[in-house]
Design a protein around this motif. Structure first.
Motif, PDB file in Angstrom:
ATOM      1  N   ASP A   1       1.058   0.411  -6.525  1.00  0.00           N
ATOM      2  CA  ASP A   1      -0.187   0.696  -7.235  1.00  0.00           C
ATOM      3  C   ASP A   1      -0.067   0.168  -8.659  1.00  0.00           C
ATOM      4  O   ASP A   1       0.733   0.659  -9.455  1.00  0.00           O
ATOM      5  CB  ASP A   1      -0.422   2.209  -7.244  1.00  0.00           C
TER       6      ASP A   1
ATOM      7  N   GLU B   1      -2.079   0.083 -11.723  1.00  0.00           N
ATOM      8  CA  GLU B   1      -3.227   0.606 -12.473  1.00  0.00           C
ATOM      9  C   GLU B   1      -4.453   0.763 -11.576  1.00  0.00           C
ATOM     10  O   GLU B   1      -5.552   0.333 -11.917  1.00  0.00           O
ATOM     11  CB  GLU B   1      -3.531  -0.289 -13.679  1.00  0.00           C
ATOM     12  N   GLY B   2      -4.237   1.380 -10.434  1.00  0.00           N
ATOM     13  CA  GLY B   2      -5.331   1.682  -9.529  1.00  0.00           C
ATOM     14  C   GLY B   2      -5.666   0.594  -8.539  1.00  0.00           C
ATOM     15  O   GLY B   2      -6.555   0.776  -7.695  1.00  0.00           O
ATOM     16  N   VAL B   3      -4.950  -0.527  -8.603  1.00  0.00           N
ATOM     17  CA  VAL B   3      -5.186  -1.624  -7.662  1.00  0.00           C
ATOM     18  C   VAL B   3      -3.907  -1.858  -6.858  1.00  0.00           C
ATOM     19  O   VAL B   3      -2.836  -2.038  -7.435  1.00  0.00           O
ATOM     20  CB  VAL B   3      -5.581  -2.919  -8.400  1.00  0.00           C
TER      21      VAL B   3
ATOM     22  N   ARG C   1       2.604   2.774   0.069  1.00  0.00           N
ATOM     23  CA  ARG C   1       3.350   2.749  -1.190  1.00  0.00           C
ATOM     24  C   ARG C   1       4.853   2.660  -0.923  1.00  0.00           C
ATOM     25  O   ARG C   1       5.379   3.388  -0.080  1.00  0.00           O
ATOM     26  CB  ARG C   1       3.060   4.008  -2.002  1.00  0.00           C
TER      27      ARG C   1
ATOM     28  N   ASP D   1      -3.291   5.138   2.284  1.00  0.00           N
ATOM     29  CA  ASP D   1      -3.225   5.810   0.981  1.00  0.00           C
ATOM     30  C   ASP D   1      -3.156   7.297   1.256  1.00  0.00           C
ATOM     31  O   ASP D   1      -4.165   7.931   1.603  1.00  0.00           O
ATOM     32  CB  ASP D   1      -4.459   5.452   0.143  1.00  0.00           C
TER      33      ASP D   1
ATOM     34  N   ARG E   1      -5.671   9.909  -0.206  1.00  0.00           N
ATOM     35  CA  ARG E   1      -7.113   9.911   0.106  1.00  0.00           C
ATOM     36  C   ARG E   1      -7.357  10.471   1.487  1.00  0.00           C
ATOM     37  O   ARG E   1      -6.574  10.228   2.392  1.00  0.00           O
ATOM     38  CB  ARG E   1      -7.680   8.479   0.016  1.00  0.00           C
TER      39      ARG E   1
END
Length: 443
Positions: free
Chosen positions: A330, A332-334, A352, A440, A443
């Motif tokens: 990840d 910065e959110g991407v 991840r 993810d 989520r």
């Protein structure tokens, strides 16, 4: 940046630059790490067919042992016994370590040629491929002893991290994983207060420093770290730990298949955070036989895609029936591909695999600051928690997500849950993983 990374990077920046240039042409031509026993691991250092194998061992498929025995009569190769799934092991003491791989491959070629006349085709023989644990970082590819890694692992790059007050939740509900049992075939386990419920096969304790030299072994704590990740994602899942890798992260095809044959009947997900390359990129014989025997069972095998930044098929992840898991990070959110992860159209899922924190040993290790151990090397102490990178750790996230899907969708079959997770997850949209779905867990 912790002491480990500072000391390792300062001491090794020049050495690694030279080593990387030498290894680029053929990573397998380098000497084995000093703490790997050359009587137990050999390197086939062929640029087009590089892999690790057990010296003096040949695996023979079910039904072929008699014909192979005839060919090898008087050659010094001895039939030992029949192992899991009907695999037979032939052994011979290698003449010398530097030619051990060649001896095995020449004997295999001899058997295939001598049995080519058979109506059913040549006898099915193969090396006993060596598999290794798959943990690493992209920036600091050395272990506590300061040695470069080989074949995409092992080569521990575990870092210190502060123990939280309680086991974190990675997007989990308290009941996630209830009804699922995940077998972790790995380095075994250390004791940890958050892992007291983990069941262990006999002789499945991990070892911190098998040589007693003050330096923690390459992949000590690997299995403990994996179990903690599973509990963070699917806290109600049962975990069954089996030791198939030593504390330097080294195991083999036959050992893994044997462990698979001995799993309790209620295990429905198998986590293999290990792997390797094979002769001619062919499936490793023992695990291939195990997978064939499991065709009518509802178990799911989840395996690491490897950390060699290569698209070459990595086994057992490359098996069609196996759920292969690559690593993303990840930024910065991407999400982006982790620089170390293997890739290709054979990777099924990505999760991840960088900057993950989990349960670890409570142990102290010296950290090499030069090419050889020194009395002046500093020490660091782990307090039951660490940070680590690698497809080894993407894999248990995926395994736990399958267990979580079983619970949330009310499914009894891990195979059904795996299918549901796959079709419901979005495509990664990442070029190195053209067909992989992105997981993810938050989520």
């Amino acid at each position: 940046m912790n002491l480990y990374r500072v000391s390792a990077l300062v001491g090794w920046v020049v050495i690694l630059a030279a080593a990387c240039a030498a290894l680029a042409a053929n990573a397998f031509a380098a000497s084995l790490p000093a703490n790997w026993n050359p009587q137990q691991v050999a390197v086939n250092a062929d640029d087009n067919n590089s892999f690790l194998l057990r010296p003096g061992q040949i695996l023979v498929a079910p039904g072929d042992a008699i014909d192979v025995g005839r060919v090898l009569t008087g050659s010094g190769w001895k039939r030992t016994d029949t192992r899991a799934y009907g695999i037979t092991l032939f052994q011979k003491a290698p003449e010398k370590p530097e030619t051990a791989a060649r001896e095995v491959l020449d004997t295999i070629a001899k058997v295939r040629t001598a049995t080519a006349y058979r109506p059913q085709g040549p006898a099915r023989v193969a090396p006993n491929h060596v598999f290794v644990g798959e943990s690493i970082t992209s920036t600091d590819a050395i272990n506590f002893m300061g040695e470069p890694r080989i074949q995409g692992g092992p080569g521990s790059s575990v870092e210190l991290a502060s123990l939280p007050k309680e086991l974190p939740s990675r997007g989990a509900l308290p009941g996630d994983g209830k009804g699922a049992k995940i077998a972790v075939l790995d380095t075994g386990m250390f004791e940890h207060e958050w892992l007291r419920s983990v069941q262990r096969a006999p002789l499945s304790d991990d070892v911190w420093d098998v040589e007693g030299d003050g330096y923690g072994d390459n992949e000590s704590g690997h299995g403990t770290f994996i179990a903690g990740l599973i509990r963070q994602v699917a806290p109600a899942a049962s975990i069954y730990a089996v030791k198939v890798l030593d504390s330097h992260g080294v195991g083999d095809d036959l050992t893994v298949a044997t462990a698979m044959s001995q799993l309790p009947a209620d295990v429905n997900i198998v986590n293999l955070s290990l792997g390797g390359y094979t002769e001619g990129n062919q499936p490793p014989m023992a695990i291939a036989t195990a997978m064939q025997a499991w065709q009518n069972k509802h178990r799911v095998v989840v395996a690491a895609a490897g950390n060699h930044a290569d698209k070459r098929p990595f086994w057992p992840a490359a098996f069609g029936p196996v759920v292969s898991v690559g690593a993303i990070e990840d930024r910065e959110g991407v999400f982006a591909p982790a620089s170390f992860s293997n890739y290709g159209d054979w990777v099924d899922l990505v999760a991840r695999g960088a900057g993950l924190q989990s349960t670890f040993a409570r142990e102290t290790t010296k950290v090499a600051t030069g090419p050889t151990p020194s009395k002046s090397d500093p020490s660091i102490t782990f307090e039951g928690w660490a940070e680590w990178d690698g497809t080894s750790f993407s894999t248990p996230i995926a395994a736990a997500m399958i267990a979580r899907t079983m619970t949330r969708a009310g499914l009894l079959s891990a195979a059904d849950a795996s299918h549901k997770l796959h079709v419901s997850a979005p495509l990664s949209g990442l070029a190195p993983f053209p067909y992989a779905r992105l997981l993810d867990e938050f989520r």
